[in-house]
Write a protein that holds these residues in place. Sequence first.
Motif, PDB file in Angstrom:
ATOM      1  N   VAL A 130     -11.998  36.684 -22.780  1.00  0.00           N
ATOM      2  CA  VAL A 130     -11.974  35.219 -22.629  1.00  0.00           C
ATOM      3  C   VAL A 130     -13.283  34.750 -21.994  1.00  0.00           C
ATOM      4  CG1 VAL A 130     -10.890  33.294 -21.382  1.00  0.00           C
ATOM      5  CG2 VAL A 130      -9.463  35.025 -22.469  1.00  0.00           C
ATOM      6  N   LEU A 131     -13.668  35.446 -20.915  1.00  0.00           N
ATOM      7  CA  LEU A 131     -14.871  35.031 -20.186  1.00  0.00           C
ATOM      8  C   LEU A 131     -16.132  35.249 -21.015  1.00  0.00           C
ATOM      9  CD1 LEU A 131     -13.878  36.403 -16.674  1.00  0.00           C
ATOM     10  CD2 LEU A 131     -13.949  34.017 -17.378  1.00  0.00           C
ATOM     11  N   MET A 161     -16.957  32.688 -23.809  1.00  0.00           N
ATOM     12  CA  MET A 161     -17.299  31.307 -23.455  1.00  0.00           C
ATOM     13  C   MET A 161     -18.772  31.017 -23.709  1.00  0.00           C
ATOM     14  SD  MET A 161     -15.211  31.062 -19.912  1.00  0.00           S
ATOM     15  CE  MET A 161     -15.278  29.332 -19.596  1.00  0.00           C
ATOM     16  N   SER A 162     -19.063  29.749 -24.042  1.00  0.00           N
ATOM     17  CA  SER A 162     -20.459  29.357 -24.265  1.00  0.00           C
ATOM     18  C   SER A 162     -21.193  29.331 -22.914  1.00  0.00           C
ATOM     19  CB  SER A 162     -20.500  27.969 -24.891  1.00  0.00           C
ATOM     20  OG  SER A 162     -19.981  27.034 -23.959  1.00  0.00           O
ATOM     21  N   ASP A 189     -22.749  26.819 -21.600  1.00  0.00           N
ATOM     22  CA  ASP A 189     -22.346  25.585 -20.901  1.00  0.00           C
ATOM     23  C   ASP A 189     -21.018  25.795 -20.176  1.00  0.00           C
ATOM     24  OD1 ASP A 189     -24.491  24.130 -21.735  1.00  0.00           O
ATOM     25  OD2 ASP A 189     -23.459  23.072 -23.352  1.00  0.00           O
ATOM     26  N   ALA A 190     -20.056  26.384 -20.894  1.00  0.00           N
ATOM     27  CA  ALA A 190     -18.716  26.558 -20.316  1.00  0.00           C
ATOM     28  C   ALA A 190     -18.776  27.506 -19.118  1.00  0.00           C
ATOM     29  CB  ALA A 190     -17.766  27.081 -21.375  1.00  0.00           C
ATOM     30  N   VAL A 202     -20.026  25.596 -16.167  1.00  0.00           N
ATOM     31  CA  VAL A 202     -18.989  24.685 -15.665  1.00  0.00           C
ATOM     32  C   VAL A 202     -17.919  25.473 -14.914  1.00  0.00           C
ATOM     33  CG1 VAL A 202     -17.144  23.089 -16.364  1.00  0.00           C
ATOM     34  CG2 VAL A 202     -19.404  22.896 -17.402  1.00  0.00           C
ATOM     35  N   LEU A 203     -17.520  26.616 -15.475  1.00  0.00           N
ATOM     36  CA  LEU A 203     -16.475  27.426 -14.832  1.00  0.00           C
ATOM     37  C   LEU A 203     -16.901  27.839 -13.416  1.00  0.00           C
ATOM     38  CD1 LEU A 203     -13.778  28.996 -14.945  1.00  0.00           C
ATOM     39  CD2 LEU A 203     -15.041  30.916 -15.898  1.00  0.00           C
ATOM     40  N   VAL A 262     -20.401  18.912 -13.384  1.00  0.00           N
ATOM     41  CA  VAL A 262     -20.544  19.125 -14.841  1.00  0.00           C
ATOM     42  C   VAL A 262     -21.808  18.407 -15.323  1.00  0.00           C
ATOM     43  CG1 VAL A 262     -19.504  18.714 -17.116  1.00  0.00           C
ATOM     44  CG2 VAL A 262     -18.044  19.354 -15.188  1.00  0.00           C
ATOM     45  N   ILE A 321     -24.995  20.425 -17.044  1.00  0.00           N
ATOM     46  CA  ILE A 321     -25.264  20.174 -18.475  1.00  0.00           C
ATOM     47  C   ILE A 321     -26.043  18.875 -18.581  1.00  0.00           C
ATOM     48  CG2 ILE A 321     -24.276  19.826 -20.773  1.00  0.00           C
ATOM     49  CD1 ILE A 321     -21.809  21.343 -19.859  1.00  0.00           C
ATOM     50  N   LYS A 322     -27.344  19.001 -18.786  1.00  0.00           N
ATOM     51  CA  LYS A 322     -28.156  17.775 -18.890  1.00  0.00           C
ATOM     52  C   LYS A 322     -29.321  18.003 -19.835  1.00  0.00           C
ATOM     53  CE  LYS A 322     -30.583  18.963 -14.653  1.00  0.00           C
ATOM     54  NZ  LYS A 322     -30.812  18.655 -13.279  1.00  0.00           N
ATOM     55  N   LEU A 354     -15.158  12.104 -18.693  1.00  0.00           N
ATOM     56  CA  LEU A 354     -16.295  12.474 -19.541  1.00  0.00           C
ATOM     57  C   LEU A 354     -16.089  11.974 -20.972  1.00  0.00           C
ATOM     58  CD1 LEU A 354     -16.963  16.096 -18.254  1.00  0.00           C
ATOM     59  CD2 LEU A 354     -18.396  14.099 -17.879  1.00  0.00           C
ATOM     60  N   ILE A 389     -25.599  15.349 -25.255  1.00  0.00           N
ATOM     61  CA  ILE A 389     -25.312  15.906 -23.922  1.00  0.00           C
ATOM     62  C   ILE A 389     -23.860  15.590 -23.524  1.00  0.00           C
ATOM     63  CG2 ILE A 389     -25.881  15.716 -21.463  1.00  0.00           C
ATOM     64  CD1 ILE A 389     -28.815  15.288 -22.363  1.00  0.00           C
ATOM     65  N   ARG A 398     -21.604  17.875 -25.353  1.00  0.00           N
ATOM     66  CA  ARG A 398     -21.598  19.237 -24.770  1.00  0.00           C
ATOM     67  C   ARG A 398     -20.718  19.287 -23.519  1.00  0.00           C
ATOM     68  NH1 ARG A 398     -27.516  20.374 -23.568  1.00  0.00           N
ATOM     69  NH2 ARG A 398     -26.659  22.079 -22.316  1.00  0.00           N
ATOM     70  N   ARG A 399     -20.762  18.224 -22.729  1.00  0.00           N
ATOM     71  CA  ARG A 399     -19.959  18.198 -21.483  1.00  0.00           C
ATOM     72  C   ARG A 399     -18.468  18.217 -21.811  1.00  0.00           C
ATOM     73  NH1 ARG A 399     -23.753  13.569 -18.760  1.00  0.00           N
ATOM     74  NH2 ARG A 399     -25.369  14.979 -17.971  1.00  0.00           N
ATOM     75  N   ALA A 408     -17.506  21.633 -23.196  1.00  0.00           N
ATOM     76  CA  ALA A 408     -17.523  22.690 -22.163  1.00  0.00           C
ATOM     77  C   ALA A 408     -16.295  22.577 -21.263  1.00  0.00           C
ATOM     78  CB  ALA A 408     -18.800  22.593 -21.331  1.00  0.00           C
ATOM     79  N   ASP A 445     -13.292  23.742 -23.071  1.00  0.00           N
ATOM     80  CA  ASP A 445     -13.306  25.218 -23.170  1.00  0.00           C
ATOM     81  C   ASP A 445     -12.875  25.862 -21.848  1.00  0.00           C
ATOM     82  OD1 ASP A 445     -14.110  25.122 -25.718  1.00  0.00           O
ATOM     83  OD2 ASP A 445     -16.188  25.795 -25.379  1.00  0.00           O
ATOM     84  N   VAL A 446     -13.380  25.316 -20.745  1.00  0.00           N
ATOM     85  CA  VAL A 446     -13.056  25.897 -19.430  1.00  0.00           C
ATOM     86  C   VAL A 446     -11.567  25.727 -19.145  1.00  0.00           C
ATOM     87  CG1 VAL A 446     -13.423  25.663 -16.932  1.00  0.00           C
ATOM     88  CG2 VAL A 446     -15.371  25.618 -18.482  1.00  0.00           C
ATOM     89  N   LEU A 485      -6.293  32.604 -18.652  1.00  0.00           N
ATOM     90  CA  LEU A 485      -6.425  33.529 -17.511  1.00  0.00           C
ATOM     91  C   LEU A 485      -5.201  33.436 -16.601  1.00  0.00           C
ATOM     92  CD1 LEU A 485     -10.177  32.958 -16.648  1.00  0.00           C
ATOM     93  CD2 LEU A 485      -9.173  35.030 -17.597  1.00  0.00           C
TER      94      LEU A 485
END
Lengths: 57, 695
Positions: A13-14, A17-18, A20-21, A24-25, A52, A56-57, B197, B480, B483-484, B487, B490-491, B498
């Motif tokens: 799972v980890l 992840m992308s 970006d993700a 964030v995680l 976040v 991500i910018k 977001l 952008i 993407r936020r 992401a 996804d998290v 988990l």
Amino acid sequence: MENESSKAASRRVLEGMSKDAKLVLAEVLRIEQSHIYKSSPYGIVPELQSAVERVIK
Amino acid sequence: MRLIELRLKDFRQFEGKHTVSIAPDGDKNVTVVYGTNGSGKTTLLNAFTWCLYGSLSDDFMFPKRLISDTVWNRLQLNATASAEVALEFEHNDDYFTLTRTARAAKVEDGPEQTPVEESILVRRTAMGAVEVKNPKDFVDSILPDRLHHFFFMNGERFDHLLSANAYQDIEGAIKTILGLEVIERGIAHLKDVEKRLNAAYRKLASTKESEILERLSRANDQKDSQLEAISSNESQQRLRNEEIATLDNRLRELEGSRTLQAERDRLVSRYETIKTSSRSLKASRLDLLGSRGFLAFMPSAAQAALARYEEMRQRREIPRGIKDTFVQDLLELGTCVCGTDVSRPGEARSALEAWMQKAGRGAYEEHWMSFAGKLKEWSEVNLPDLRDRLAEIDAQLARNEGELSGLDQRLSELSRELVSADQETIRELEDARKRSRESLSQLTYRRAHLDLSYRNAVIEINGAESDLRKAQAASAEAEIAQRRVVAVEDVRAALETLRELRTDDVRRELDARIKRVYAAVVKKKQTPALSSNFELLLEEPMDGQLLPKAKSTGEAQVLTLSFVGALADLAKSTYDESKDAGANSFLRGAGGIFPFAADAIFGTLDESFRRDVARLLPTLAPQVVLFLSKQQAGDEVHSELGPRIGSVAVIEERLAKIDAQPETLFFEGREYPYVSAVGGDGDTSAIVTITKPEV
């Protein structure tokens, strides 16, 4: 304590992840851990949102 | 956390200053405090929780009257008094004193107090004493409030852990110990972050992107509401099941329904066995179709493949006649079949070597032959075998259906007989049971719909996410924002996966620990289990499978204690694991070293269970504190606990009534005051130390 198959599943799972993700995680865990024993979680959502936006910018 | 000492000052009936020394962990890890009924055993248990969390148990009478009544009665009007509980403990090699004080001014005559509470935590190190800010947060981080009723237990009220709604408590405790709260909170907070977001992205998005975002938002809302409904449905199903179990118990007890209920128990057990058999047959059928279902298409596919092969051979598209070993032999000989010398490198040798590629390899034809043989075998042997096995399964399923229908019919007849029984109580009980059953089947039906809606919402989320990734962002800024959102989504999904993986892992681990602890104490066929729904069950083998059984008081108590022991053990191993430098980052701060303190733990148990429980207690936690009366601490308790006791005290009940009958406690050949008639202006209690722990 984690059994091997679920350890492997968690790893998948980890790893899946992308970038970006993953960023964030890491921020989510850091912020949540710093708040976990605080009596009030006030302000955590804006803090997470800023994190976040920062990564991500 | 390792407890060292509990100190009281003017707290409830303990007028003056009193100390209980706690036995450290090790071979003699048990502290026993003896006291007669009403002398203050429950007060001492509450002194721990009040000092640590400011909380008192529900059965603690007059919770505002914390300052000793005798002190309060003597207090002048407008004067102030206080009660105090201090706990000394060690944590991670530092020493702490946590002091909670209740202070009140006497503004009018009477027993009522309006105390103001204050808590101070001091850390003592080699460098001196330092006050710790936010004592509540600190205590919560080393022995979470959410867990305290597991580790500070009133033995007379232990069975709440076995009630229908206890699973929330159990699941919550596990998550707290494992640090899963971080994940849980992360999931909850990310929902709100995502909404924000999403809104920010919509301001920058194209029409197409906006549509996808709207879909995503709707699907997420649907998923959350279905999850909520599923959780409520589960909890209602538990309640209905508990109602049915209680009603069944009543019907077992009543003379007029005992026989019919016994028959129903037998039929229900058989019904469950057949249902399990049908479930496993259906799983086997699915498995067979998944792994060998392709065989159904084999006869025509095999024929077509063989015909195509022959066609290719006819067209010479498949080399035949010349084998690579033949060409190899010619090269080694140095002469071609036409007589040309090919012993040296050159055009002729190269031309012959090229045949190596064109020639049919030895294995090629062999493989094809073997494959063709298999095609034949699949069509002529395996397919009929698959058909036979599927037919067998279908036949057994049909037999099961038949038997289930017969059982259903008999169960309905039984219910009708009970509903029309002579005794009104039986009729009412059966009526209530029928209503609970009907409600349960409606809930089961509804649950299937909820599961489907939930799955559809997840599919819709995945689809919308995938479309969003593919969608061309309207601008660099929108990209952008996109993407936020992706992401965070996804998290959130990763954290949900988990959480499931880890919760299930630990539930299984805890289940194994509970079984180990229970089996060490109770030598019977029954097995405890922590179900996949976090229910604490006792199961017994019946018709080749384990079925939940009704628990006696003793069994229920051992089961609860096994759970607490397993929980303490899990907390300690998680704590050790979390200190490991390479630990999973989710574990940071998880687990802990928890003591166990209990009042009236031997409650109404019979002798054999008292012995079992006494044997179990010292193993439950690194430190165990027990509050017992002389009657509860019988010989069997002493013989089991004796070698493990490291600290002993007695609560001397000091009665104002001068002609009250005094009592003493005999401990290791000496006599100690247990109940004394001392006179004075009210009953009080004092703690007399018998044995202090060795330092």
